[in-house]
Scaffold this active site. Structure first.
Site, PDB file in Angstrom:
ATOM      1  N   TYR A 171     -64.359  -0.068  12.010  1.00 20.51           N
ATOM      2  CA  TYR A 171     -65.114   0.769  12.880  1.00 20.51           C
ATOM      3  C   TYR A 171     -65.770  -0.121  14.077  1.00 20.51           C
ATOM      4  O   TYR A 171     -65.174   0.269  14.863  1.00 20.51           O
ATOM      5  CB  TYR A 171     -66.359   1.644  12.003  1.00 20.51           C
ATOM      6  CG  TYR A 171     -67.565   1.881  13.126  1.00 20.51           C
ATOM      7  CD1 TYR A 171     -67.087   3.492  13.279  1.00 20.51           C
ATOM      8  CD2 TYR A 171     -68.306   1.446  13.181  1.00 20.51           C
ATOM      9  CE1 TYR A 171     -67.578   3.905  14.166  1.00 20.51           C
ATOM     10  CE2 TYR A 171     -69.544   2.437  14.127  1.00 20.51           C
ATOM     11  CZ  TYR A 171     -68.615   3.603  14.512  1.00 20.51           C
ATOM     12  OH  TYR A 171     -69.086   4.353  15.202  1.00 20.51           O
ATOM     13  N   LYS A 175     -64.099  -0.174  18.117  1.00 17.29           N
ATOM     14  CA  LYS A 175     -65.528   0.515  18.929  1.00 17.29           C
ATOM     15  C   LYS A 175     -65.396  -0.572  20.076  1.00 17.29           C
ATOM     16  O   LYS A 175     -65.345   0.125  21.095  1.00 17.29           O
ATOM     17  CB  LYS A 175     -66.586   0.350  18.152  1.00 17.29           C
ATOM     18  CG  LYS A 175     -66.882   2.191  17.329  1.00 17.29           C
ATOM     19  CD  LYS A 175     -66.575   3.360  17.966  1.00 17.29           C
ATOM     20  CE  LYS A 175     -66.840   4.619  17.848  1.00 17.29           C
ATOM     21  NZ  LYS A 175     -66.376   5.692  18.445  1.00 17.29           N
TER      22      LYS A 175
END
Length: 302
Positions: A171, A175
């Site tokens: 993640y 991001k």
């Protein structure tokens, strides 16, 4: 009285729940016509029988707004193309793209499977790239036809992407990639009348309720600092024509707080003027570290 985004056509991905739903409702409240995109998956990306996009459209229409549902997969190149076409064909154009869709598959690095890496990178990073790619093509065509748009893109990064987060390496990497995508797209698309910014939000969603469980309690003072609706006002403003001078920026948003994130910057340097020998570099690196500020800590690091 006209709203801040009156008659602007807005796509919001991942708009069936949480922050995306709040964005869709907030844009509609300001007069926008909204394409509510959500493929309708569980937190880990698995299929569900739920149809949240249609439910949000019904909410918007019940309030007198205009919206249409899309269940296109934003990480599928053809699906993303169809999403942009839906806006153009249903509402006659496209003014704003809010990339928000995503899910998590959290693991410590040594336990992370290849499929868990691929799935998160696909939905977050490719799921930002593909709609942006097709929207940019549409806006370039408009500009070349003499109809230069006042177009806006708002991407969704995260504090995990800006600083890192233990147990979320996939993640965090996705991001961080979105933040990089944002600044490059801003530099490339300005000539076509397009601004590109990103937010790094903190709010109560399906993705954060386990990670930040201790912050989820609602306060007694009437202001729910973790409500997803707190994030949307900035996104709506960034999607308006008022934000024309703002591009290539990343904003952190939490509760009533808005801050401007500082990107990687050139720091202290030492230039020998010729090639270094490996044995010379220990003192050089020590000096550079002494002259530089300490980095922000990774979330969850002890």
């Amino acid at each position: 009285m006209n709203g801040l985004c009156q008659d602007r056509v807005v796509i919001v991905t991942g708009a069936g729940r949480g922050i995306g739903r709040a964005h869709a409702l907030a844009f509609a409240a300001e007069g926008a016509r909204v394409v509510v995109n959500d493929v309708g998956v569980a937190l880990d990306g698995s299929a569900t029988a739920d149809g949240p996009a249609a439910q949000v459209v019904a909410e918007i229409e019940a309030l007198g707004g205009k919206a249409v549902a899309s269940t296109d997969d934003v990480a599928d190149f053809a699906g993303a193309r169809n999403l942009v076409r839906t806006a153009a064909e249903h509402f006659g154009g496209l003014d704003v793209l809010v990339n928000n869709a995503g899910f998590v598959r959290d693991r410590m690095l040594v336990n992370l499977g290849e499929d868990e890496w691929d799935a998160v990178i696909r939905v977050h990073l490719k799921g930002h790239f593909a709609p942006l790619r097709h929207a940019a093509e549409y806006w370039r065509g408009e500009a070349k036809a003499g109809r230069t748009p006042a177009a806006r893109v708002i991407n969704t990064s995260s504090g995990a992407g800006l600083l890192g987060s233990v147990g979320q390496v996939n993640y965090s990497a996705a991001k961080a990639g979105i933040a990089g995508l944002t600044v490059v797209a801003a530099a490339e698309l300005g000539r076509y009348g397009v601004t590109v910014n990103a937010i790094a939000p903190s709010a109560r969603t399906r993705m954060t309720e386990d990670v930040f469980a201790e912050m989820m309690a609602r306060p007694d003072d009437g202001f729910d600092a973790m409500a997803p609706e707190n994030i949307s006002p900035l996104v709506v403003w960034l999607g308006s024509t008022e934000s024309a001078a703002v591009t290539g920026r990343v904003f952190e948003v939490e509760g009533g707080k808005v801050s401007l994130a500082q990107a990687w910057r050139h720091g202290p340097e030492t230039d020998k003027g010729s090639r270094w020998a490996p044995a010379e570099l220990g003192p050089v690196v020590t000096d550079l570290l002494e002259r530089a500020p300490e980095p922000e800590p990774v979330y969850g690091a002890s």
